[in-house]
Design a protein around this motif. Structure first.
Motif, PDB file in Angstrom:
ATOM      1  N   UNK A 512       0.832  -1.204   0.000  1.00  0.00           N
ATOM      2  CA  UNK A 512       0.000   0.000   0.000  1.00  0.00           C
ATOM      3  C   UNK A 512       0.868   1.255   0.000  1.00  0.00           C
ATOM      4  N   UNK A 513       1.880   1.281   0.864  1.00  0.00           N
ATOM      5  CA  UNK A 513       2.728   2.460   0.983  1.00  0.00           C
ATOM      6  C   UNK A 513       3.640   2.637  -0.232  1.00  0.00           C
ATOM      7  N   UNK A 514       4.069   1.521  -0.840  1.00  0.00           N
ATOM      8  CA  UNK A 514       5.011   1.597  -1.960  1.00  0.00           C
ATOM      9  C   UNK A 514       4.392   2.241  -3.190  1.00  0.00           C
ATOM     10  N   UNK A 561      -3.626  -2.297  -3.488  1.00  0.00           N
ATOM     11  CA  UNK A 561      -2.884  -3.560  -3.440  1.00  0.00           C
ATOM     12  C   UNK A 561      -3.387  -4.603  -4.436  1.00  0.00           C
ATOM     13  N   UNK A 562      -4.691  -4.789  -4.565  1.00  0.00           N
ATOM     14  CA  UNK A 562      -5.229  -5.899  -5.357  1.00  0.00           C
ATOM     15  C   UNK A 562      -5.439  -5.551  -6.826  1.00  0.00           C
ATOM     16  N   UNK A 563      -5.487  -4.285  -7.137  1.00  0.00           N
ATOM     17  CA  UNK A 563      -5.854  -3.854  -8.481  1.00  0.00           C
ATOM     18  C   UNK A 563      -4.662  -3.896  -9.437  1.00  0.00           C
ATOM     19  N   UNK A 564      -4.816  -4.583 -10.575  1.00  0.00           N
ATOM     20  CA  UNK A 564      -3.792  -4.504 -11.621  1.00  0.00           C
ATOM     21  C   UNK A 564      -3.955  -3.179 -12.354  1.00  0.00           C
ATOM     22  N   UNK A 565      -2.856  -2.421 -12.467  1.00  0.00           N
ATOM     23  CA  UNK A 565      -2.912  -1.130 -13.148  1.00  0.00           C
ATOM     24  C   UNK A 565      -2.886  -1.312 -14.664  1.00  0.00           C
ATOM     25  N   UNK A 566      -3.571  -0.427 -15.339  1.00  0.00           N
ATOM     26  CA  UNK A 566      -3.464  -0.358 -16.787  1.00  0.00           C
ATOM     27  C   UNK A 566      -2.185   0.399 -17.139  1.00  0.00           C
TER      28      UNK A 566
END
Length: 623
Positions: A512-514, A561-566
């Motif tokens: 989360x912090x990263x 955390x769980x979401x894959x970024x586009x």
């Protein structure tokens, strides 16, 4: 004689009082009335860890070489002293002068890892400096952050006046000169920040505006003023002879530091392209130090510190082209002084084993391998550049040389990971154990082979090809560790294999912090107000506090955390030019999904973008 900031009765009440008294060998003392700038350099963890930070020691030495600057050190007070300082209203102070931090012009904070973020707020709080930059006045120090975590400064942006992006040797001089000129002209704090933002590598968060879309992603990230740059370009030392600050007299700690030795930095950067490794990307290109300069520095530092051990520092020591020469020099030069040589980051090949047999006590040492993944398929995904044959051959050679203990480091939760990849960790450990019994005759064995397997959980980091990858929930990580544990128990040599894993809750929070944005600062502040401190320490970490902070601020941790970024999403750190281009990172992300290995920089230039930094090994590569 200096007057200590803490009374004798307080020093007697706390653990390791030597952390707070200063006066160490090679500490720099000046007359504060003879300097124009007082710089308090802080590390947001305990003294023993901070005193092991090479970057902090290099800057301390460099700043103090200026006649107009006095740089002093401070570290996070441990919880026992923290309590007393709050109860008795004792302001946080530096080690050299024992003066309150509030009296300084700058407070510089090294950001080496995400789990120190609440300690950053502790430093500000105990110093009497407003936690939020927008609430500070002309009487408060300017708070500047630097280090690896500054490559995504956004979760901490509201707490800092400035960030330095890159290696400190390059533009701190210009920053100090701008500060002096602003003071002489009677300029305000805001005047200085506007001038500082125009210095390459300096990021001033308050001069940028962020807007968000309805789905929570960033819509725009723009400077508020015309003369503030849209991109902040990392600063690198390229001429390692001319611009590198040679550290010759590092401060010798009063008590045993985590790295209690002379550290000799032999190169910066890495030719490897591990897709999970942030350091390997942000510190490109590789820049080697001159071999004769290293020899002289080793002599001087050992003489001026009295240390009995020297460590060769590098992201990948085996790739330093003069490694054999510097190692043999150290062995021969300091043979009579019984100086021990530490060789981290070595690939286990014939040369490494030969060297280690000379400099280590074979009976007591264990060898470390970092396969990172249990299967060849997944090692190709992460571009580890290490085959099972390499690992087994290295282990076999080590066992023949007298070692019978091996440490193996892996990651769980890597992109594209399958159950077979997880089980492969146990299978590789079994094969290494079998290798021991195959290559070492029974009469020559020093007891059973011992394989220590350790797994951490993968955290996607900015400026890596995996920066778009999703993470897992805490319970998912635990299930992955159970798969490995159960598979190890089914192996023939299970009694020779020990297994441990990293805390999954810490991993999720680190993730989360990263990759967080400015909205994450609300969570950090709330967690600190509720008592979060020393989150990097197992005995001090309380995840329940953070869960409450998420609930009360309304920030959804799973969004981060769980979401894959586009790959076309604006990321919180996209305003930083870290050398490697986004185009290259996207290509490597695609290569990972295709399980395709990219050659290292000496084999073939992969066009990552750092060619503009003339002088690095990448510039010498041939396509």
């Amino acid at each position: 004689m200096r007057k200590l900031a803490l009374r004798d009765e307080i020093l007697l009440q706390i653990d390791k009082a030597a952390r707070y008294i200063g006066g160490e060998v090679n500490a720099v003392m000046k007359n504060k009335n003879d300097v124009d700038i007082r710089f308090a350099m802080a590390f947001p963890d305990v003294y023993e860890i901070g005193m092991s930070n090479l970057g902090m020691m290099i800057l301390y030495d460099m700043f103090n070489k200026r006649d107009d600057v006095w740089c002093e050190r401070l570290f996070s007070p441990w919880t026992d002293l923290d309590k007393i300082m709050r109860e008795e209203h004792i302001p946080l102070f530096t080690l050299e002068s024992q003066d309150p931090v509030k009296e300084f012009d700058f407070l510089g904070i090294t950001l080496g890892y995400e789990m120190c973020y609440t300690n950053v707020l502790q430093l500000l709080d105990l110093s009497g400096i407003p936690l939020l930059a927008k609430e500070r006045t002309e009487d408060d120090p300017l708070v500047i952050g630097g280090g690896a975590c500054a490559y995504n400064p956004e979760p901490l942006a509201p707490f800092f006046d400035l960030f330095y992006i890159g290696e400190g040797e390059m533009v701190y001089g210009a920053l100090f000169d701008a500060y002096k000129a602003n003071q002489k002209a009677g300029g305000s704090r805001q005047d200085f920040l506007l001038k500082a933002a125009q210095i390459p590598g300096i990021y001033v968060p308050s001069l940028y505006k962020v807007t968000y879309k309805e789905d929570g992603t960033i819509e725009s990230f723009q400077p508020k003023y015309e003369n503030v740059p849209e991109k902040v370009e990392k600063q690198l030392v390229i001429d390692m002879d001319k611009d590198y600050n040679k550290l010759e007299a590092p401060v010798v700690p009063h008590i045993k530091a985590t790295q209690d030795r002379v550290t000799l930095e032999i190169q910066r950067g890495c030719i490897r392209g591990c897709r999970f490794c942030q350091a390997g990307m942000i510190y490109r290109p590789t820049r080697e130090r001159d071999i004769e300069t290293l020899k002289e520095s080793a002599r001087i530092m050992l003489q001026k510190t009295g240390h009995e051990e020297i460590s060769l520092s590098s992201l990948s020591s085996s790739d330093y082209s003069h490694l054999k020469e510097i190692v043999n020099f150290l062995i021969d030069e300091f043979r009579d002084e019984a100086v021990n040589i530490s060789l981290p980051s070595l690939r286990i090949d014939a040369f490494a084993l030969d060297v280690m047999s000379k400099v280590q006590d074979v009976k007591k040492s264990s060898l470390t391998f970092a396969p990172e993944a249990g299967s060849q398929r997944l090692r190709n995904v992460i571009n580890k550049g290490l085959t099972e044959e390499d690992i087994l051959h290295g282990a076999g050679e080590a066992f023949k040389g007298g070692w019978n203990q091996v440490k193996l480091y892996f990651m769980l939760g890597l992109p594209t990971e399958t159950e077979d990849d997880m089980k492969g960790i146990a299978h590789l450990a079994q094969k290494i154990a079998e290798t021991y019994y195959e290559v070492v005759p029974k009469e020559q064995r020093k007891g059973k082979v011992q394989i220590n397997v350790s797994t951490s959980f993968f955290v996607p980091k900015p400026f890596t090809p995996f920066q778009w990858a999703p993470m897992f929930r805490e319970e998912d990580f635990i299930e992955k560790a159970k798969v490995v544990k159960n598979e190890i128990r089914s192996q023939l040599n299970q009694r020779s294999i020990r297994y441990n894993w990293h805390e999954p809750d810490v991993t999720v929070l680190e993730g989360f912090l990263a990759r967080g944005d400015r909205r994450c600062a609300d969570v950090i502040l709330k967690a600190y107000e509720k008592g979060a401190l020393y989150d990097a320490w197992s005995e001090s970490f309380h995840y329940d506090i953070w869960k409450e902070a998420f609930r009360e601020t309304g920030v959804d941790i799973e969004f981060y955390t769980l979401r894959e970024r586009s790959t076309d999403e604006i990321l919180p750190w996209d305003f930083i030019d870290a050398g490697v281009t986004k185009k290259f990172l996207i290509h490597e992300w695609e290569q990972a999904k295709a399980e395709t290995v990219t050659p290292n920089c000496r084999q073939k230039c992969s066009g990552c973008g750092v060619l503009k930094y003339k002088g690095g090994v990448c510039c010498e590569s041939k396509n």
